[in-house]
Design a protein around this motif. Sequence first.
Motif, short mmCIF file in Angstrom:
data_model
loop_
_atom_site.label_atom_id
_atom_site.label_comp_id
_atom_site.label_asym_id
_atom_site.label_seq_id
_atom_site.Cartn_x
_atom_site.Cartn_y
_atom_site.Cartn_z
N GLY A 1 -6.69 -3.10 4.20
CA GLY A 1 -5.66 -2.07 4.05
C GLY A 1 -4.29 -2.50 4.52
O GLY A 1 -3.47 -1.69 4.89
N VAL A 2 -4.03 -3.80 4.54
CA VAL A 2 -2.71 -4.28 4.95
C VAL A 2 -1.87 -4.55 3.71
O VAL A 2 -2.38 -4.69 2.61
N THR B 1 0.84 -1.18 0.00
CA THR B 1 0.00 0.00 0.00
C THR B 1 0.89 1.25 0.00
O THR B 1 0.39 2.35 0.11
N GLY C 1 -14.40 -5.96 -6.19
CA GLY C 1 -13.12 -5.41 -5.75
C GLY C 1 -13.01 -5.45 -4.24
O GLY C 1 -13.28 -6.46 -3.61
N ARG C 2 -12.65 -4.31 -3.67
CA ARG C 2 -12.41 -4.35 -2.24
C ARG C 2 -13.68 -4.47 -1.41
O ARG C 2 -13.63 -4.65 -0.21
N GLU D 1 -10.13 -12.84 -11.33
CA GLU D 1 -9.68 -13.41 -10.07
C GLU D 1 -10.45 -14.69 -9.76
O GLU D 1 -9.87 -15.68 -9.29
N ALA E 1 -15.81 -6.90 -2.20
CA ALA E 1 -16.25 -8.27 -2.42
C ALA E 1 -16.49 -8.93 -1.08
O ALA E 1 -15.85 -8.59 -0.09
N ASP F 1 -15.63 2.08 5.59
CA ASP F 1 -15.49 0.63 5.70
C ASP F 1 -16.22 0.10 6.93
O ASP F 1 -16.84 -0.95 6.92
N VAL G 1 -9.25 -13.95 -1.09
CA VAL G 1 -9.88 -13.03 -2.04
C VAL G 1 -9.24 -11.64 -1.89
O VAL G 1 -9.15 -11.10 -0.80
N ARG G 2 -8.76 -11.11 -3.01
CA ARG G 2 -8.04 -9.84 -3.01
C ARG G 2 -8.83 -8.71 -2.37
O ARG G 2 -8.29 -7.90 -1.65
N GLY G 3 -10.13 -8.69 -2.66
CA GLY G 3 -10.96 -7.61 -2.14
C GLY G 3 -10.95 -7.58 -0.62
O GLY G 3 -10.93 -6.51 -0.01
N SER G 4 -10.94 -8.74 0.00
CA SER G 4 -10.94 -8.79 1.46
C SER G 4 -9.65 -8.21 2.00
O SER G 4 -9.62 -7.50 3.00
N ARG G 5 -8.56 -8.53 1.32
CA ARG G 5 -7.27 -8.00 1.78
C ARG G 5 -7.21 -6.49 1.59
O ARG G 5 -6.76 -5.75 2.47
N ARG G 6 -7.67 -6.02 0.44
CA ARG G 6 -7.60 -4.58 0.19
C ARG G 6 -8.47 -3.82 1.17
O ARG G 6 -8.15 -2.71 1.58
N ARG G 7 -9.57 -4.44 1.58
CA ARG G 7 -10.44 -3.77 2.54
C ARG G 7 -9.74 -3.63 3.88
O ARG G 7 -9.96 -2.70 4.62
#
Lengths: 600, 377
Positions: free
Chosen positions: B273-274, A15, A482-483, A84, A485, A519, B265-271
């Motif tokens: 924020g790590v 990030t 995306g985020r 994905e 999901a 969030d 799942v990528r989205g879970s990780r991006r949420r």
Amino acid sequence: MKTFAALYRALDSSTSNRAKLDAMQAYLRAAAPEDAAWAVYFLAGGKPRQLVPTRTLRELTREVADLPEWLFDECYHAVGDLAETISLLLPDTDAAVERSLAVWMSDELLPLRGQPPDIIRERLLRQWRELAPDERLPYLKLMTGSLRVGVSKLQVTQALAAVADVDAKEVAQRLMGYTQISARPSAADYAALISPLATGGLLRDARGGQPYPFFLAHPFNAPLAHFDALLGAPNDWQIEWKWDGIRAQLVRRDDGVWIWTRGEELATERFPELEAMGQSLPAGTVLDGEILVWIASGSANQVTANKDTANNEVAHNGATMLDATSALNAADRSLAGDAALAVLEGVQPFAALQKRISRKTLGPKILREQPVVMMAYDVLEADGIDVRNESQQRRRERLEALVAAHPHPALHLSPLVRGDDWIALARTREAARRMGTEGFMLKRRDATYGVGRTKAEGLWWKWKIDPLSVDAALIYAQRGHGRRATLYSDYTFAVWSGPPDDAGRTLVPFAKAYSGLTDDEMRQVDGIVRKTIRESFGPVRSVEPTMVFELGFEGIARSPRHKSGIAVRFPRILRWRTDKPVAEADTLDTLLTLLPEANT
Amino acid sequence: MKYSGDLVVAHPSGLYCPPGNFFIDPWRPVDRAVITHGHGDHARRGHGAYLAHVQSARVLRTRLGADIDLQTLAYGETVMLNGVRVSLHPAGHVLGSAQVRIEYGGQVWVASGDYKLQHDGTCTPFEPVRCDVFITESTFALPIYRWPTQHELFADINAWWSRNAEAGQTSVLFAYAFGKAQRLLHGVDASIGPIICHGAVEPLNEAYRAEGITLPPTLRVTDAAVTKDTLKRALIVAPPSAAGSLWMRRFGDYRDGFASGWMQVRGSRRRRGVDRGFVVSDHADWPGLQAAITASGAERIIVTHGSVPVMVRWLNEHGWNGQSFSTEYGDEEGVDAAAAEADLADQKQDNTNASDAIVPQDALDDNASTSADGERQ
């Protein structure tokens, strides 16, 4: 592909801006130029035309993973991204074959386009066997569309600038058009991107129809009381309406005309009337402006309005030079018939433009019914010379002179708005929605034309009007992409069909929105959705209405295609009204009073 | 004597065994509760009597009170409850986790609680138990969930930690305090650098060590041995709620990772924020669920918390008699509120620097109940 996959992973697993720039630079320095050419294309947002129908990808994945359609769909809804999802479902393989990114593109991916289904099937099955597990996701991203790995075009530009040791502005200029849909970037193209600067430190000559990087505005949301302190006097600013169309550059060079959208797609053939208009301009001209659908209220009127536009400040009746007082009067009176605003009357809602751009072929009917114009507001090149470093005021003078010398029905000059002080201007701005605009643009008179969204060069602010808003009840939820999901984060909102004393009233859906919650709020809403689910319709869950949200939107129009009879533009959640019970959500009548015709 | 009724039914208070008159992991206070494991959504306060595996005892007493009426069993040991034969069998989920086998009137039912098939070295591995009816969780019942091997997982984590240590950056790994944290500690290469555990994690490390599970030496941030230089190479293991808290500030410019099955799942990780998501779960993945269901030999499968409709439909399409129970067990994500309380408890501890720390009340609320399981039938 191994190194590109590693870059993808590095970008995806950080990030930190710094780490991303480092990863891109390291990749670009080590990669073969033909691979770097494609990597830049994808990282900067390039997206080739669809190579394989997504239906084929889905069917083939189900076949190799042995999944019924419903189960594939469940997976897709949980992941929220097709590439994905597929990457997570393909079986493991031990037959990986290493190919470079450029070879993947030229020998494997691009040739898939247009092949008969059995050839596609056979090739995809082989390709999937030959991919290492880490390569699956980037491969599928290349195949299904944009890469979207959390780097901006600006970051790519910075990485290239560092690798080339060339100013980032120069690189941004070289990158213009690099990512257009039909591009096939080669080693030579990449070499041109990172070549040393020509002597003299000047921007090298723009080639062919290449546009300039768009200068972007920042939102300005300060309270009116702070305007003087933050902006100084209105006289320092060139003030225009903020048009709600498609931002575009018209490039007129040599014998050609090119029209580039803000997304850097070449759109010349979509707008033949603008191409014709461009031909009437002298070679070596680049205009920046807004493409709008424009229908003058009376045909005679249109000619007058255009003439007035062209003559602008010298116009006898000052038609385009609104001063705050007269606009205010205009706002107080009925708009129709006010000569001062007649020039703005032809602009059609964005929906009309949407209708126009959604057409595959442009027949005479659509050209007649949805004609477009360019509302020009800047000139970037004049007589073949890059004038972006001149002041806004000087460029405006050039623009006015140009439009006056080459009048054309499809070329309008964005009118200036004047006001003695910010308070008067704020009142003028209230008419924005009725004029079909989004508010004002504030451009410093001494500002040069910058690159991208930067404050370093000069200042462009967008001073938008507040969104329209209503309180609506959440009635359907769907898992996001995306985020978002796995969370129920995409919602459908409804208003009541009647007032509270109407026993038979129902909730009528009118808008879908997914942005605007934090969030944390999203997690809370997700929890409530899960507890209040009533029914499933595919991925959509109907929920017991218990939550009310304030929804904001930019525009509202009648729409026979929607159950509620209206359609709203850019709906988003402004806040969660935890203080309001569902019975106090707004009604359809409230919504209808927001229609523009209800206000005239 | 034949008994034709169901041995376990859904009751407003929890899963209930009518002939035995006891509950399994009830969410409301009852007279007699059989507890599959110590996570907060399965082991709750206020029951008259508790029955659990012997390795859960310490965790349950600390969390629910030293004075609870607790009877413990070893794996495979049998007890009769109102004529119903009850025994506990390894579930491989966390220390002391058990499947409950119930035999009565010619039927055998097994309630799995939470389970995983991977052997992680910190708890007795899952053992299939033959039965007529198998009650299974479904937290990760989608084909996208396939866990990496233990070897791949730790190679990945170790490489990440090493790289950060070489760059002089602290590595912070967020993982739930009970189970996940110990599994990570057990598996990482402790030669890379010092390991520091958040105050919510450390008491559970002690519980594991007391049961003979090997964990590398761990420090607390307040230990004198922890200096700015040690932090540069250190791995910090902390509960997810510590993210963004004051407690984190001392680590400066750190890199962070989150350990959870949802990280698939990528989205879970991006949420989250790590920087990194490590796919590690103490629940079964999709192939694991199928393997456990097949190995049970049961024809009738009752699905609880998770992707219930998916699992039930899949079972019915593949020749099983699939049904569902609505329960109030959480999943891996339903943890933050509880962990936040644990975090507060931890800050108190840091202040007092108590050497014999008491397990914070909610440090064990790894799966604290938040919502009823995802979807209903």
